[in-house]
Design a protein around this motif. Structure first.
Motif, PDB file in Angstrom:
ATOM      1  N   ARG A 194       0.837  -1.200   0.000  1.00  7.33           N
ATOM      2  CA  ARG A 194       0.000   0.000   0.000  1.00  7.33           C
ATOM      3  C   ARG A 194       0.878   1.258   0.000  1.00  7.33           C
ATOM      4  N   VAL A 195       0.244   2.392  -0.243  1.00  7.89           N
ATOM      5  CA  VAL A 195       0.941   3.676  -0.205  1.00  7.89           C
ATOM      6  C   VAL A 195       0.028   4.682   0.483  1.00  7.89           C
ATOM      7  N   GLY A 196       0.626   5.685   1.117  1.00  8.02           N
ATOM      8  CA  GLY A 196      -0.134   6.600   1.955  1.00  8.02           C
ATOM      9  C   GLY A 196      -1.135   7.481   1.248  1.00  8.02           C
ATOM     10  N   ILE A 197      -0.851   7.862   0.017  1.00 13.64           N
ATOM     11  CA  ILE A 197      -1.750   8.758  -0.728  1.00 13.64           C
ATOM     12  C   ILE A 197      -1.757   8.343  -2.199  1.00 13.64           C
ATOM     13  N   THR A 198      -2.913   8.368  -2.813  1.00 16.05           N
ATOM     14  CA  THR A 198      -3.037   8.108  -4.245  1.00 16.05           C
ATOM     15  C   THR A 198      -2.711   9.378  -5.033  1.00 16.05           C
ATOM     16  N   PRO A 199      -2.486   9.272  -6.340  1.00 15.52           N
ATOM     17  CA  PRO A 199      -2.315  10.486  -7.156  1.00 15.52           C
ATOM     18  C   PRO A 199      -3.510  11.438  -7.042  1.00 15.52           C
ATOM     19  N   ALA A 200      -4.702  10.899  -6.922  1.00 17.95           N
ATOM     20  CA  ALA A 200      -5.888  11.757  -6.763  1.00 17.95           C
ATOM     21  C   ALA A 200      -5.778  12.587  -5.487  1.00 17.95           C
ATOM     22  N   GLY A 201      -5.271  11.966  -4.419  1.00 17.79           N
ATOM     23  CA  GLY A 201      -5.071  12.693  -3.171  1.00 17.79           C
ATOM     24  C   GLY A 201      -4.015  13.768  -3.305  1.00 17.79           C
ATOM     25  N   VAL A 202      -2.953  13.459  -4.029  1.00 16.89           N
ATOM     26  CA  VAL A 202      -1.898  14.446  -4.274  1.00 16.89           C
ATOM     27  C   VAL A 202      -2.465  15.670  -4.982  1.00 16.89           C
TER      28      VAL A 202
ATOM     29  N   ALA B  37      -2.406   8.818  15.223  1.00 18.56           N
ATOM     30  CA  ALA B  37      -2.711   7.447  14.812  1.00 18.56           C
ATOM     31  C   ALA B  37      -4.070   7.355  14.138  1.00 18.56           C
ATOM     32  N   TYR B  38      -4.079   6.812  12.931  1.00 13.85           N
ATOM     33  CA  TYR B  38      -5.342   6.607  12.228  1.00 13.85           C
ATOM     34  C   TYR B  38      -6.358   5.870  13.091  1.00 13.85           C
ATOM     35  N   GLU B  39      -5.863   4.851  13.818  1.00 14.58           N
ATOM     36  CA  GLU B  39      -6.790   3.919  14.465  1.00 14.58           C
ATOM     37  C   GLU B  39      -7.499   4.488  15.685  1.00 14.58           C
ATOM     38  N   THR B  40      -7.093   5.682  16.159  1.00 18.95           N
ATOM     39  CA  THR B  40      -7.799   6.256  17.304  1.00 18.95           C
ATOM     40  C   THR B  40      -8.547   7.551  16.969  1.00 18.95           C
ATOM     41  N   VAL B  41      -8.506   7.975  15.714  1.00 17.35           N
ATOM     42  CA  VAL B  41      -9.339   9.107  15.276  1.00 17.35           C
ATOM     43  C   VAL B  41     -10.800   8.654  15.326  1.00 17.35           C
ATOM     44  N   GLU B  42     -11.667   9.501  15.857  1.00 20.92           N
ATOM     45  CA  GLU B  42     -13.069   9.122  16.021  1.00 20.92           C
ATOM     46  C   GLU B  42     -14.010  10.072  15.287  1.00 20.92           C
ATOM     47  N   ASP B  43     -15.163   9.524  14.885  1.00 25.57           N
ATOM     48  CA  ASP B  43     -16.273  10.341  14.408  1.00 25.57           C
ATOM     49  C   ASP B  43     -17.089  10.801  15.610  1.00 25.57           C
ATOM     50  N   LYS B  44     -18.050  11.684  15.376  1.00 27.80           N
ATOM     51  CA  LYS B  44     -18.893  12.182  16.462  1.00 27.80           C
ATOM     52  C   LYS B  44     -19.695  11.068  17.128  1.00 27.80           C
ATOM     53  N   ASP B  45     -20.006  10.020  16.357  1.00 28.66           N
ATOM     54  CA  ASP B  45     -20.794   8.923  16.915  1.00 28.66           C
ATOM     55  C   ASP B  45     -19.930   7.857  17.588  1.00 28.66           C
TER      56      ASP B  45
ATOM     57  N   ASN C 202      -9.532   7.620   0.570  1.00 29.63           N
ATOM     58  CA  ASN C 202     -10.884   8.193   0.608  1.00 29.63           C
ATOM     59  C   ASN C 202     -11.222   8.764   1.979  1.00 29.63           C
ATOM     60  N   VAL C 203     -10.751   8.085   3.040  1.00 25.69           N
ATOM     61  CA  VAL C 203     -11.121   8.542   4.391  1.00 25.69           C
ATOM     62  C   VAL C 203     -10.047   9.400   5.062  1.00 25.69           C
ATOM     63  N   THR C 204      -8.771   9.179   4.719  1.00 25.88           N
ATOM     64  CA  THR C 204      -7.717   9.959   5.390  1.00 25.88           C
ATOM     65  C   THR C 204      -7.539  11.346   4.787  1.00 25.88           C
ATOM     66  N   LEU C 205      -7.815  11.494   3.492  1.00 28.23           N
ATOM     67  CA  LEU C 205      -7.482  12.740   2.804  1.00 28.23           C
ATOM     68  C   LEU C 205      -8.107  13.982   3.433  1.00 28.23           C
ATOM     69  N   PRO C 206      -9.398  13.970   3.842  1.00 29.19           N
ATOM     70  CA  PRO C 206      -9.935  15.184   4.471  1.00 29.19           C
ATOM     71  C   PRO C 206      -9.161  15.596   5.722  1.00 29.19           C
ATOM     72  N   TYR C 207      -8.683  14.620   6.483  1.00 29.00           N
ATOM     73  CA  TYR C 207      -7.893  14.921   7.681  1.00 29.00           C
ATOM     74  C   TYR C 207      -6.499  15.431   7.310  1.00 29.00           C
ATOM     75  N   VAL C 208      -5.907  14.836   6.274  1.00 34.50           N
ATOM     76  CA  VAL C 208      -4.589  15.300   5.814  1.00 34.50           C
ATOM     77  C   VAL C 208      -4.685  16.758   5.359  1.00 34.50           C
ATOM     78  N   ILE C 209      -5.725  17.067   4.605  1.00 36.13           N
ATOM     79  CA  ILE C 209      -5.912  18.447   4.133  1.00 36.13           C
ATOM     80  C   ILE C 209      -6.105  19.395   5.308  1.00 36.13           C
ATOM     81  N   LYS C 210      -6.898  18.975   6.293  1.00 39.18           N
ATOM     82  CA  LYS C 210      -7.128  19.829   7.466  1.00 39.18           C
ATOM     83  C   LYS C 210      -5.833  20.069   8.232  1.00 39.18           C
ATOM     84  N   LEU C 211      -5.053  19.022   8.443  1.00 36.47           N
ATOM     85  CA  LEU C 211      -3.780  19.155   9.144  1.00 36.47           C
ATOM     86  C   LEU C 211      -2.820  20.064   8.376  1.00 36.47           C
TER      87      LEU C 211
END
Length: 356
Positions: free
Chosen positions: A15-23, A116-124, A315-324
């Motif tokens: 795997r790789v951390g970001i796709t070209p679309a994410g870039v 850590a990806y695995e401890t990021v939470e949604d509101k629910d 698909n799920v990490t990119l919004p957080y990467v952009i925010k950071l």
């Protein structure tokens, strides 16, 4: 911000951390992305695709770490990477600190900001960055389990779906979360008899409502586990306590109660495993046998299907990467309670309770 995407160097991790679309999305937001050469090849993405999306492709892993303010990865850094991580550098990836004191100590020493990806939470309360990989792993657990039930690989010689005149195989799933649901879908689709155990009755009622007639539910306790393991062919461990070690639901002595050739798949291996006899394996050497029970405990199962996994993860990490990247880690985490829960180690201090 300068964002680095190194090539994964864990055994058979494609795997790789970001796709070209994410870039492309990151560069549209004014950020510079540095991708290590061939980082995306295992997932089907060429250096040329990354260049066309606006990334700068660098020749070596050190060059990426040297230039980046934030590193975006898939798997936790391994020993060869520890010395590359800089003080105040943001590292955004799966860490699973609870299962490795060596990694924890190394990241404390680095004085980096470990999110850590695995401890990021949604509101629910759900775990949005863990969910897609749990979906992949849950489905793969049945694929792999079905394969290792074959006799040439020391399994029972049972076909999960059976055939007319022969009863189907039986699959026991410990945990009714994302992994358990996806595993049950796959096993039920093959025609197996499936039982899911969980301690959450609300969850069990939901599962009972949505699953087909060959999926059954039960309350998870030692008595029920000991009773069922005697007759089931494939046992899948999918329990999760966010950020902390998984409980040991199957102990060493229970293996002797299973019939020879039973296959157990521990999807919780990243968090220390939910079987007492679990030890991490790789795609290169995925199984081992104890007391005639086949153990499949690959710590990066989704790495075997890297295209699907990489796209699902971005698909799920990119919004957080952009925010950071847009706000910096301090403002981004201060303004997003769910992202704030992803903070595990900050400049040498452990801040996530599950790994204390």
């Amino acid at each position: 911000m300068k964002i680095g995407v190194p090539k994964e160097i864990k055994n058979n991790e494609n795997r790789v951390g970001i796709t070209p679309a994410g870039v492309l999305e990151l560069t549209k937001n004014g950020h510079q992305v540095y991708v290590q050469s061939t980082a995306g090849e295992g997932s089907g993405f060429s250096d040329e695709e990354y260049k066309n999306a606006g990334a700068e492709v660098l020749g070596g892993i050190k060059a990426v770490y040297d230039v980046a303010e934030m590193i975006v990865k898939v798997k936790e850094p391994i020993a060869e990477e520890y010395g590359l991580i800089k003080e105040n550098q943001v590292v955004f990836t799966y860490f699973h600190f609870a299962s490795s004191s060596e990694l924890t100590d190394a990241m404390i020493s680095s004085k980096a900001i470990c999110i850590a990806y695995e401890t990021v939470e949604d509101k629910d309360g759900t775990l949005p960055l863990l969910t897609p990989m749990s979906e992949v792993a849950g489905r793969m657990a049945v694929q792999q389990g079905a394969k290792y039930l074959e006799k040439p690989i020391k399994g029972k010689g049972v076909l999960l779906g059976g055939v007319p005149g022969v009863e189907p195989g039986k699959v026991l799933i410990l945990g009714g979360g994302t992994v358990g649901i996806q595993a049950a879908k796959m096993a039920a689709g093959l025609g197996a008899i499936v039982t899911i155990l969980d301690v959450n009755l609300k969850r069990l009622r939901y599962i009972s409502d949505v699953m087909p007639d060959n999926v059954f539910t039960g309350f998870s306790n030692e008595y029920n586990i000991r009773k069922l393991i005697k007759t089931y062919d494939l046992i899948i461990g999918g329990v999760l306590i966010p950020g902390a070690k998984a409980p040991k639901l199957i102990t060493r002595d229970m293996l002797k109660e299973m019939t020879p050739g039973t296959v157990i798949v521990d999807v919780a291996v990243d968090q220390g495993g939910c079987f007492e006899t679990t030890k991490p394996t790789t795609h290169e050497n995925p199984t081992y046998i104890i007391d005639d029970v086949v153990h499949y405990c690959v710590a990066n199962m989704p790495g075997a299907v890297p295209y699907t996994s990489t796209v699902a993860l971005t698909n799920v990490t990119l919004p957080y990467v952009i925010k950071l990247a847009n706000m910096g880690w301090e403002k981004a985490c201060a303004g997003d309670e769910g992202l704030h829960k992803g903070l595990n180690i900050i400049k040498g201090e452990v801040v996530y309770e599950g790994i204390l």
